[in-house]
Design a protein around this motif. Structure first.
Motif, short mmCIF file in Angstrom:
data_model
loop_
_atom_site.label_atom_id
_atom_site.label_comp_id
_atom_site.label_asym_id
_atom_site.label_seq_id
_atom_site.Cartn_x
_atom_site.Cartn_y
_atom_site.Cartn_z
N LEU A 73 0.72 -1.16 0.14
CA LEU A 73 0.07 0.19 -0.11
C LEU A 73 1.02 1.23 -0.02
O LEU A 73 2.17 1.26 0.66
CB LEU A 73 -0.80 0.00 1.29
N GLU A 74 0.49 2.33 -0.85
CA GLU A 74 1.20 3.35 -0.73
C GLU A 74 1.12 4.11 0.86
O GLU A 74 0.28 3.81 1.50
CB GLU A 74 0.50 4.76 -1.40
N GLN A 107 -6.36 -5.13 -4.52
CA GLN A 107 -5.84 -4.29 -5.69
C GLN A 107 -7.27 -3.68 -6.45
O GLN A 107 -7.19 -2.40 -6.65
CB GLN A 107 -5.13 -4.91 -6.69
N GLU A 108 -8.15 -4.46 -6.46
CA GLU A 108 -9.47 -3.90 -7.13
C GLU A 108 -10.05 -3.08 -6.27
O GLU A 108 -10.74 -1.98 -6.68
CB GLU A 108 -10.34 -5.29 -7.42
N PHE A 109 -10.14 -3.27 -4.98
CA PHE A 109 -10.93 -2.25 -4.12
C PHE A 109 -9.93 -1.42 -3.25
O PHE A 109 -10.19 -0.96 -2.25
CB PHE A 109 -11.44 -3.11 -3.04
N MET A 110 -8.94 -1.00 -3.74
CA MET A 110 -7.68 -0.17 -3.24
C MET A 110 -8.08 1.17 -2.81
O MET A 110 -8.00 1.57 -1.66
CB MET A 110 -6.57 0.00 -4.16
N PRO A 111 -9.38 1.86 -3.29
CA PRO A 111 -9.86 3.09 -2.68
C PRO A 111 -10.45 2.73 -1.29
O PRO A 111 -10.23 3.53 -0.25
CB PRO A 111 -10.62 3.55 -3.78
N VAL A 112 -11.11 1.67 -1.34
CA VAL A 112 -11.95 1.17 0.20
C VAL A 112 -10.98 0.68 1.24
O VAL A 112 -10.95 1.13 2.20
CB VAL A 112 -12.96 0.09 -0.39
N ARG A 114 -7.66 1.68 1.36
CA ARG A 114 -7.11 2.89 1.84
C ARG A 114 -7.78 3.78 2.70
O ARG A 114 -7.67 4.19 3.78
CB ARG A 114 -6.60 3.63 0.71
N ASP A 115 -9.20 3.92 2.38
CA ASP A 115 -10.32 4.56 3.25
C ASP A 115 -10.12 3.77 4.65
O ASP A 115 -10.18 4.38 5.71
CB ASP A 115 -11.49 4.58 2.79
N ARG A 116 -10.32 2.41 4.67
CA ARG A 116 -10.39 1.70 6.00
C ARG A 116 -9.13 1.79 7.07
O ARG A 116 -9.37 1.89 7.98
CB ARG A 116 -10.81 0.34 5.67
N VAL A 117 -8.05 1.80 6.12
CA VAL A 117 -6.74 1.90 6.94
C VAL A 117 -6.65 3.44 7.41
O VAL A 117 -6.38 3.39 8.76
CB VAL A 117 -5.57 1.57 6.03
N LEU A 118 -7.01 4.48 6.64
CA LEU A 118 -6.82 5.92 7.09
C LEU A 118 -7.96 5.90 8.31
O LEU A 118 -7.62 6.37 9.50
CB LEU A 118 -7.41 6.88 6.05
N GLY A 145 -10.19 -5.10 10.00
CA GLY A 145 -10.87 -4.15 9.29
C GLY A 145 -10.79 -4.29 7.88
O GLY A 145 -11.71 -4.24 7.16
N LEU A 146 -9.65 -4.70 7.42
CA LEU A 146 -9.50 -5.26 5.95
C LEU A 146 -10.01 -6.46 5.33
O LEU A 146 -10.23 -6.76 4.37
CB LEU A 146 -8.11 -5.21 5.62
N GLN A 147 -10.20 -7.30 6.33
CA GLN A 147 -10.91 -8.72 5.94
C GLN A 147 -12.60 -8.80 6.08
O GLN A 147 -13.29 -9.92 5.69
CB GLN A 147 -10.32 -9.82 6.84
N THR A 148 -13.07 -7.50 6.45
CA THR A 148 -14.46 -7.40 6.13
C THR A 148 -14.85 -7.10 4.69
O THR A 148 -14.02 -6.54 4.26
CB THR A 148 -14.84 -6.01 7.03
#
Length: 170
Positions: A73-74, A107-112, A114-118, A145-148
């Motif tokens: 992830l960036e 990779q497909e849901f990268m915006p989601v 990143r949002d969850r990580v933030l 959170g990312l496995q939801t």
């Protein structure tokens, strides 16, 4: 009479030699079995399958030939507040996943993602995540959170580990 005496001496000498041989064989067998290593001649007459069952060798674990799969992830920069004081958290994260399908979902849901990580990072308390226990809790929170499942498809990646590649609090 001399012949009987000679024969008696020969018989006694033969018995002594046989006794010595039997004692040495007995002692050798005793120490061989005591050390759990049977001599090769002790399995003579057994098939190789019987011999291997009788004296099994510990199986070596198969070498791990699978390469780990990572989804990078960036880096994230988040402002955290603690006791009215603003602090900056800079974090680089890589996710270790068990299969290529999980990496593709990330990779497909990268915006989601990143949002969850933030969101998870923004909830952190700086003094807490500077401790090893706090970082472990953060890893657990990020993994959970990312496995939801991601809407609208309800697919979710499987994550083996969350790895910090950079971690700075100012």
């Amino acid at each position: 009479m001399a012949a009987k005496s000679r024969f008696a001496r020969f018989a006694i000498n033969l018995l002594v030699v046989l006794l010595i041989i039997l004692i040495s064989v007995g002692v050798t067998l005793y120490y061989s079995w005591k050390q759990d290593s049977r001599p090769s001649w002790a399995t003579w007459g057994q098939s190789s399958a019987q011999a291997s069952v009788a004296n099994p060798l510990p199986a070596a674990p198969p070498p791990n030939t699978e390469k780990p799969i990572f989804a990078g992830l960036e880096p994230f920069t988040v402002t955290l507040n603690e006791h009215g004081r603003a602090r900056i958290l800079y974090v680089g994260i890589s996710l270790q996943v068990p299969d290529d399908n999980s990496r593709k979902i990330i990779q497909e849901f990268m915006p989601v993602v990143r949002d969850r990580v933030l969101q998870i990072l923004a909830e952190q308390i700086p003094s807490r995540i500077q401790t090893p226990e706090g970082r472990e809790d953060l890893v657990h929170s990020l993994s959970k959170g990312l496995q939801t499942p991601y809407e609208p498809t309800n697919v979710a990646p499987r994550i083996n580990n969350v790895l910090f590649t950079a971690f700075v609090i100012q």
